[in-house]
Motif scaffolding. Sequence first.
Motif, PDB file in Angstrom:
ATOM      1  N   ASP A 636       1.087  -1.247   0.054  1.00  0.00           N
ATOM      2  CA  ASP A 636       0.199  -0.139  -0.022  1.00  0.00           C
ATOM      3  C   ASP A 636       0.878   1.232   0.063  1.00  0.00           C
ATOM      4  O   ASP A 636       0.581   2.369  -0.588  1.00  0.00           O
ATOM      5  CB  ASP A 636      -0.893   0.103   1.146  1.00  0.00           C
ATOM      6  CG  ASP A 636      -1.948  -0.741   1.155  1.00  0.00           C
ATOM      7  OD1 ASP A 636      -2.136  -1.642  -0.189  1.00  0.00           O
ATOM      8  OD2 ASP A 636      -3.052  -1.274   1.859  1.00  0.00           O
ATOM      9  N   GLU A 637       2.056   1.188   0.830  1.00  0.00           N
ATOM     10  CA  GLU A 637       2.719   2.458   0.823  1.00  0.00           C
ATOM     11  C   GLU A 637       3.393   2.692  -0.624  1.00  0.00           C
ATOM     12  O   GLU A 637       3.777   3.860  -0.681  1.00  0.00           O
ATOM     13  CB  GLU A 637       3.710   2.026   1.656  1.00  0.00           C
ATOM     14  CG  GLU A 637       3.236   2.261   3.543  1.00  0.00           C
ATOM     15  CD  GLU A 637       2.773   0.937   3.915  1.00  0.00           C
ATOM     16  OE1 GLU A 637       2.524   0.700   5.185  1.00  0.00           O
ATOM     17  OE2 GLU A 637       2.728  -0.087   3.059  1.00  0.00           O
ATOM     18  N   THR A 638       3.884   1.627  -1.455  1.00  0.00           N
ATOM     19  CA  THR A 638       4.220   1.921  -2.507  1.00  0.00           C
ATOM     20  C   THR A 638       3.659   2.775  -3.491  1.00  0.00           C
ATOM     21  O   THR A 638       4.264   3.609  -4.170  1.00  0.00           O
ATOM     22  CB  THR A 638       4.590   0.501  -3.357  1.00  0.00           C
ATOM     23  OG1 THR A 638       3.530  -0.117  -3.547  1.00  0.00           O
ATOM     24  CG2 THR A 638       5.564  -0.396  -2.481  1.00  0.00           C
ATOM     25  N   MET A 639       2.203   2.637  -3.359  1.00  0.00           N
ATOM     26  CA  MET A 639       1.168   3.414  -4.221  1.00  0.00           C
ATOM     27  C   MET A 639       1.458   5.052  -3.586  1.00  0.00           C
ATOM     28  O   MET A 639       1.553   5.767  -4.628  1.00  0.00           O
ATOM     29  CB  MET A 639      -0.278   3.049  -3.905  1.00  0.00           C
ATOM     30  CG  MET A 639      -1.140   3.493  -5.023  1.00  0.00           C
ATOM     31  SD  MET A 639      -3.047   2.916  -4.595  1.00  0.00           S
ATOM     32  CE  MET A 639      -2.445   1.448  -5.228  1.00  0.00           C
ATOM     33  N   GLU A 640       1.538   5.180  -2.355  1.00  0.00           N
ATOM     34  CA  GLU A 640       1.890   6.527  -2.112  1.00  0.00           C
ATOM     35  C   GLU A 640       3.141   7.108  -2.330  1.00  0.00           C
ATOM     36  O   GLU A 640       3.293   8.295  -2.925  1.00  0.00           O
ATOM     37  CB  GLU A 640       1.558   6.757  -0.528  1.00  0.00           C
ATOM     38  CG  GLU A 640       1.768   8.087   0.356  1.00  0.00           C
ATOM     39  CD  GLU A 640       1.623   8.121   1.721  1.00  0.00           C
ATOM     40  OE1 GLU A 640       2.132   9.118   2.272  1.00  0.00           O
ATOM     41  OE2 GLU A 640       1.168   6.921   2.079  1.00  0.00           O
ATOM     42  N   LEU A 641       4.025   6.561  -2.157  1.00  0.00           N
ATOM     43  CA  LEU A 641       5.620   6.688  -2.644  1.00  0.00           C
ATOM     44  C   LEU A 641       5.321   7.069  -4.268  1.00  0.00           C
ATOM     45  O   LEU A 641       6.095   7.964  -4.412  1.00  0.00           O
ATOM     46  CB  LEU A 641       6.329   5.553  -2.291  1.00  0.00           C
ATOM     47  CG  LEU A 641       7.721   5.760  -2.205  1.00  0.00           C
ATOM     48  CD1 LEU A 641       8.173   6.392  -1.038  1.00  0.00           C
ATOM     49  CD2 LEU A 641       8.564   4.241  -2.134  1.00  0.00           C
ATOM     50  N   THR A 642       4.903   6.185  -4.857  1.00  0.00           N
ATOM     51  CA  THR A 642       4.852   6.479  -6.208  1.00  0.00           C
ATOM     52  C   THR A 642       4.213   7.688  -6.988  1.00  0.00           C
ATOM     53  O   THR A 642       4.741   8.599  -7.569  1.00  0.00           O
ATOM     54  CB  THR A 642       4.264   5.148  -7.055  1.00  0.00           C
ATOM     55  OG1 THR A 642       4.944   4.021  -6.444  1.00  0.00           O
ATOM     56  CG2 THR A 642       4.300   5.433  -8.525  1.00  0.00           C
ATOM     57  N   ASN A 643       3.015   8.052  -6.131  1.00  0.00           N
ATOM     58  CA  ASN A 643       2.505   9.299  -6.474  1.00  0.00           C
ATOM     59  C   ASN A 643       3.291  10.450  -6.275  1.00  0.00           C
ATOM     60  O   ASN A 643       3.260  11.236  -7.198  1.00  0.00           O
ATOM     61  CB  ASN A 643       1.087   9.255  -5.634  1.00  0.00           C
ATOM     62  CG  ASN A 643       0.022  10.423  -5.965  1.00  0.00           C
ATOM     63  OD1 ASN A 643      -0.232  10.666  -7.245  1.00  0.00           O
ATOM     64  ND2 ASN A 643       0.206  11.370  -5.042  1.00  0.00           N
ATOM     65  N   LYS A 644       4.202  10.514  -5.168  1.00  0.00           N
ATOM     66  CA  LYS A 644       4.960  11.730  -4.969  1.00  0.00           C
ATOM     67  C   LYS A 644       5.962  11.723  -5.979  1.00  0.00           C
ATOM     68  O   LYS A 644       6.358  13.021  -6.317  1.00  0.00           O
ATOM     69  CB  LYS A 644       5.282  11.730  -3.412  1.00  0.00           C
ATOM     70  CG  LYS A 644       4.454  11.641  -2.271  1.00  0.00           C
ATOM     71  CD  LYS A 644       5.153  11.581  -1.104  1.00  0.00           C
ATOM     72  CE  LYS A 644       4.161  11.767   0.107  1.00  0.00           C
ATOM     73  NZ  LYS A 644       4.684  11.576   1.532  1.00  0.00           N
ATOM     74  N   ALA A 645       6.410  10.613  -6.250  1.00  0.00           N
ATOM     75  CA  ALA A 645       7.557  10.702  -7.073  1.00  0.00           C
ATOM     76  C   ALA A 645       7.004  11.008  -8.792  1.00  0.00           C
ATOM     77  O   ALA A 645       7.909  11.920  -9.221  1.00  0.00           O
ATOM     78  CB  ALA A 645       8.241   9.177  -7.340  1.00  0.00           C
TER      79      ALA A 645
END
Length: 664
Positions: A636-645
């Motif tokens: 789930d955290e990868t999604m938030e991380l990817t959005n910011k990047a």
Amino acid sequence: MASDSVTTCLSPPVHYVICKLGFEKKGTYDINNILSESGEVCWQAVTEHVCYLESDQSVDYIKSIRSLGPVCESVNLHFKSLAKEQFVIQYALWFRWTNCTELFLEVFDVLQCTQTTEVALGIMKLTSCLERALGDVYLLIGKDCPFLLRDLLASEQLAVVFGQAVMNVLKVFIGSPCGLNLRNVLWHGFASPQEIPAKYCAMLLFLTAGLGQLLQTYLLQTKCILVHRPYVIFIGLDELDLNHETLSIAEELVKLSSFVLKTMLPFWMAALTAFKQSRYADCVILLLPQLEVGLRLLFTTTNKCPNRLLTAEVNFLSKVSYDLMLAKHLDNEEVNQLPAVLGEPAMAREFLWDFLNHQEGPRIRDRLSHGEINLESFPREVANQIVAFAITLLCRFSDEGMFAFKEHMLIKPLMNCASCYRSRFHPISRLKKQVLECMKSVDLWPELPTVPEEHIQIIKGLEGNTEASTLTLMISEIISQLQQYMPQNCYSSDDPVSSVLTERLLIELCDTRICTLYCPRRILEILVVLRKISTQCHQVSQQVIASTELRYTQWMNKTLRSRQRHNYQRMLNSIKFLSPVLRLILVLITLELVNVHLVCKKSPFDYQQYLKFLKLVLQYAENLVTYTSPEKNKWDETMELTNKALIEIRKISGRRQMLMQLAT
């Protein structure tokens, strides 16, 4: 300067030291003074011949060489008087510490026939293996073994094991530019075969056995065990077909080419003979110094500094090395003319940098001369490359009357191959390779086994999959911004993600020729970051593949707990957007690579901002590695991380701060 007119590459002082000084003291020396009846070296009698300066008690190399001359002759005559069986019985045991016993026994054979090229080759191989063995001894006490032989011989660690007086004896022969310096004079191609007295080869053989005796005493006293470092193994080198007919043509070229100094002709012929006999290490050991001599001749001629063809004064052996010969500027800041003479394309420079200098390349000369390679299993592929390159230089620097040779059906393909050579070990080339390997890994994802969707219960929060859709839209938007910098045949407006982010695009981009010579520091800094990003992306892909296969097996075997099943479903959901994200990053860094030389146009401030952006992408990739690891599994955290990047990438792209955008 014509190659025929050069009679020696040793300056008068160095020629005197090597060829005459050790012969000035007349008379015979009794071998029994330095060799006991039981066959042990009497080191005290040997070290007595080392003289010291009154001023600072440092070694007086001139007096020492003069004094040791008769001792070396006595040792040489002693070895010649022995049958091979006697030598093996008396000395073989004392060579074991080198891990190259057979090589030292072969050097004994060389002393019996006294062929000058074989004696020189024997010294080169002996000093290489001796240096490696001394490094292993150093590591009994020390941690980081010195790279240079002179620093190794000057170390306190070896003085502890062998004694300082013994180390001073070695320095007279191989450890100092003020002494005979036999290793460097031969490995850098300054000495012709007839200029190296055989008695010095015999003395080095004798001293190596004596060191073995001293080492055994030390190991028994300290109860230490000598461990030999593993050899370097070459992988991934291309094979070339060099048959006997090609080598016969090469032998004729050697006799006619202006690239070859006539005094060095025996080395060339011996190298080609060694190749024919499948003695590939011997071939390359003989050939590398001759390539250096030929290039040095061109360098000194084109830059109008003929004096630099010779070794410098005895107390300062200043060599025109490959580093200097291939540099953009001379040490006086004038432009080096040799690259222009070598011609375009820059095949000679790229090949030499690849095989000799680049840290990730074979570094053949360094590794051979420092004993890092097992000579018995030296790969034919390396010898093929070096001999083929040598043939192209022989042709390149030959008279017009040798046109028939250049057009020969066996030589012309080599010339064509050389003219198309591209660096394989420069950071730019390595990044291209990394990117394509990573893309191949990501391309495996669609083939991974997954549980049919009808078997998966909808988990709360995953019903609409809206976050993944949002990320995919953002990726499409970034692709649209970058579309104009891509090959036009790689874009489809109907499905930009699937049509653009493909291996075909990366292959086409990576096929772009990018200058690898004389890269400024800025470019090298950028390449370091881009390569780190690629490495992290590849690790993410490998982790996703491993986790997907493992979880699928566990699912089918019904060994997943409820929480693990939910986590597996989150992983499958995340893969849908992670794949295009990784592809986007790979395309992005490849487009930046193609335009990497434009980074030099950025102002210091803009450069720092750009570097900051790349490091942000690197941080994202590193965090992805952590979150997708088997230990974390934070999908789930990868999604938030990817959005910011992606927001950051879109912002930088919109501001036209990328290198590809400077090209238009």
